[in-house]
Design a protein around this motif. Structure first.
Motif, PDB file in Angstrom:
ATOM      1  N   CYS A  50       0.841  -1.199   0.000  1.00 50.93           N
ATOM      2  CA  CYS A  50       0.000   0.000   0.000  1.00 50.93           C
ATOM      3  C   CYS A  50       0.875   1.247   0.000  1.00 50.93           C
ATOM      4  CB  CYS A  50      -0.907   0.000   1.227  1.00 50.93           C
ATOM      5  SG  CYS A  50      -2.110  -1.348   1.208  1.00 50.93           S
ATOM      6  N   TRP A  62      -3.403   4.119   1.323  1.00 47.50           N
ATOM      7  CA  TRP A  62      -4.074   3.847   0.047  1.00 47.50           C
ATOM      8  C   TRP A  62      -3.797   2.412  -0.362  1.00 47.50           C
ATOM      9  CZ3 TRP A  62      -6.426   8.103  -2.600  1.00 47.50           C
ATOM     10  CH2 TRP A  62      -6.174   9.350  -2.015  1.00 47.50           C
ATOM     11  N   ARG A  63      -4.875   1.682  -0.763  1.00 47.97           N
ATOM     12  CA  ARG A  63      -4.645   0.315  -1.237  1.00 47.97           C
ATOM     13  C   ARG A  63      -5.071   0.202  -2.704  1.00 47.97           C
ATOM     14  NH1 ARG A  63      -9.493  -3.434  -0.578  1.00 47.97           N
ATOM     15  NH2 ARG A  63      -8.037  -4.872  -1.525  1.00 47.97           N
ATOM     16  N   LEU A  65      -7.068  -0.894  -5.672  1.00 47.19           N
ATOM     17  CA  LEU A  65      -8.408  -1.458  -5.843  1.00 47.19           C
ATOM     18  C   LEU A  65      -8.535  -2.143  -7.198  1.00 47.19           C
ATOM     19  CD1 LEU A  65     -10.608   1.434  -4.395  1.00 47.19           C
ATOM     20  CD2 LEU A  65      -9.842  -0.658  -3.258  1.00 47.19           C
ATOM     21  N   LYS A  72      -8.492   5.306  -0.832  1.00 50.65           N
ATOM     22  CA  LYS A  72      -8.026   5.697   0.494  1.00 50.65           C
ATOM     23  C   LYS A  72      -8.809   4.895   1.527  1.00 50.65           C
ATOM     24  CE  LYS A  72      -7.608  10.234   1.337  1.00 50.65           C
ATOM     25  NZ  LYS A  72      -7.972  11.573   1.872  1.00 50.65           N
ATOM     26  N   VAL A  73      -8.113   4.082   2.331  1.00 50.18           N
ATOM     27  CA  VAL A  73      -8.832   3.209   3.261  1.00 50.18           C
ATOM     28  C   VAL A  73      -8.778   3.701   4.707  1.00 50.18           C
ATOM     29  CG1 VAL A  73      -8.876   1.068   1.949  1.00 50.18           C
ATOM     30  CG2 VAL A  73      -6.827   1.647   3.206  1.00 50.18           C
ATOM     31  N   HIS A  74      -7.739   4.399   5.080  1.00 44.93           N
ATOM     32  CA  HIS A  74      -7.660   4.915   6.455  1.00 44.93           C
ATOM     33  C   HIS A  74      -7.006   6.286   6.433  1.00 44.93           C
ATOM     34  CE1 HIS A  74      -8.727   0.997   7.990  1.00 44.93           C
ATOM     35  NE2 HIS A  74      -7.672   0.441   7.424  1.00 44.93           N
ATOM     36  N   ASP A 118     -11.339  -2.389  14.487  1.00 45.71           N
ATOM     37  CA  ASP A 118     -11.034  -1.598  13.291  1.00 45.71           C
ATOM     38  C   ASP A 118     -10.850  -0.103  13.551  1.00 45.71           C
ATOM     39  OD1 ASP A 118     -10.712  -3.579  11.521  1.00 45.71           O
ATOM     40  OD2 ASP A 118     -12.631  -3.357  10.497  1.00 45.71           O
TER      41      ASP A 118
END
Lengths: 352, 23
Positions: A50, A62-63, A65, A72-74, A118
């Motif tokens: 990532c 960012w992962r 997709l 942007k995941v977190h 989470d």
């Protein structure tokens, strides 16, 4: 004559073919980008490479997709102290390490996601007047910090879950340590460069300061990036952010210097100079990153230059695009992927 | 570079310096 042979020859074809744009990340937040990096992240049983982007007050993960698409995941929101840099931690997963401070690093934090619910977590690793920090193999951090009277060089060992497991000190040299580098293939050896242009060698396990060696006066303010030991010699990759052009070897941005740790004598092995046409006082480089045998740096002109350190050649140039100058150049986990960042938060991934 | 430039080289420099340096 030998030095003249080391001045790089640039071919137009090489410049264009060496770096291929793979994908682009555009952060919609208008914050000023301060750093970019790559981190292994495992979620739902799969481990992915990532991208981490850091602004002054927030850090985002960012992962991938889809091909050419990042999500942007977190996003960790930080406090009032601005983020200064991302500290890469080799061989770790699900851990982002950052340095915060004003002019100098005042604290080091770990950013994580709780496996239980989470939620985003932040934990303080270290505070102080920190001059240099480096993430080492086996989830360790080395840092140099100054109090009013003395310097402390400290190792912090982290658990897989990011808790502080252990800590010990290394014997400090008299002068301030400005940069560290692990010695490849020598697990217990660490080198550093100091304010008076010396290289110091430590035994990481025992904390002993083994040797202090002069780099030489020709290129002041050397910064060490990487080191490896071979045939009884210690080879150190040094950069010279404020190098002045010299007649003998052009304008070296990076040098590989061989030291004999037994005698403290040294000799330059390879010079990696600024490309012809970009030399001169107005274009010293701003900051650089070294991985494997490749170096990348942003020049003050806003161009990114890439060198093969063993050849001493500049192999690629990324001139400023229509959207603006480059501000950041970082290798991902190895030197096949270059992360190139602009101040507006745009990050381009190039295959090298 | 040659050995004469850099002085005598030891393959075990790390172990030797660790044995010689103050603890």
């Amino acid at each position: 004559g030998v030095a003249e042979d080391l001045i790089p020859v640039l071919l137009d074809g090489v410049r264009e073919e060496s770096l291929q744009l793979v994908s682009k990340i555009k952060d919609s937040c208008s914050c000023c980008a301060v750093d970019v990096g790559a981190v292994w992240w495992e979620a739902a049983g799969s481990r992915e490479l990532c991208v981490v982007t850091a602004g002054e007050s927030a850090v985002s993960l960012w992962r991938p997709l889809a091909p050419d698409h990042w999500g942007k995941v977190h996003t960790w929101q930080l406090g009032e102290v601005p983020v200064i840099q991302i500290i890469p931690l080799p061989d770790t997963c699900n851990l982002v390490c950052i340095a915060l401070g004003d002019l100098e690093i005042g604290e080091i934090r770990l950013l994580q996601v709780s496996s239980e619910n989470d939620s985003l977590k932040q934990s303080l690793v270290k505070t102080g007047n920190i001059k240099a920090v480096l993430g080492l193999k086996d989830r360790r951090l080395v840092s140099s910090s100054r109090t009013a009277h003395e310097q402390q060089v400290e190792i912090t060992s982290l658990s897989e879950t990011g808790r502080i497991k252990d800590g010990w000190t290394l014997m400090p040299p008299e002068e301030t340590v400005l940069a560290f580098a692990e010695v490849e293939g020598m697990g217990d050896a660490l080198v550093g460069t100091t304010t008076v242009n010396s290289i110091v060698i430590w035994n990481l396990k025992t904390g002993q300061l083994l040797k202090k060696m002069r780099v030489g006066y020709s290129y002041p303010a050397s910064i060490c990036h990487q080191a490896y030991s071979d045939s009884g010699l210690l080879f150190v990759v040094l950069s010279h952010p404020h190098a002045k052009e010299s007649e003998s070897c052009g304008n070296p941005a990076f040098r590989v210097v061989a030291f004999n740790p037994r005698t403290a004598r040294s000799t330059g092995v390879m010079f990696s100079s600024l490309p012809p046409g970009l030399t001169g006082r107005q274009v010293p480089y701003l900051e650089g990153d070294v991985k494997d045998t490749s170096a990348a740096a942003v020049l003050t002109s806003g161009t990114i230059a890439v060198w093969d350190l063993l050849l001493g050649h500049c192999t690629a140039l990324l001139p400023p695009g229509p959207a603006g100058s480059w501000a950041l150049a970082r290798w991902a986990t190895n030197s096949t992927c270059l992360l190139a960042g602009q101040r507006d938060g745009t990050v381009c991934l190039y295959r090298y | 570079c040659s050995e004469s430039d850099l002085g005598p080289i030891s393959l075990n420099w790390f172990e030797e310096l660790s044995a010689e340096a103050p603890p």
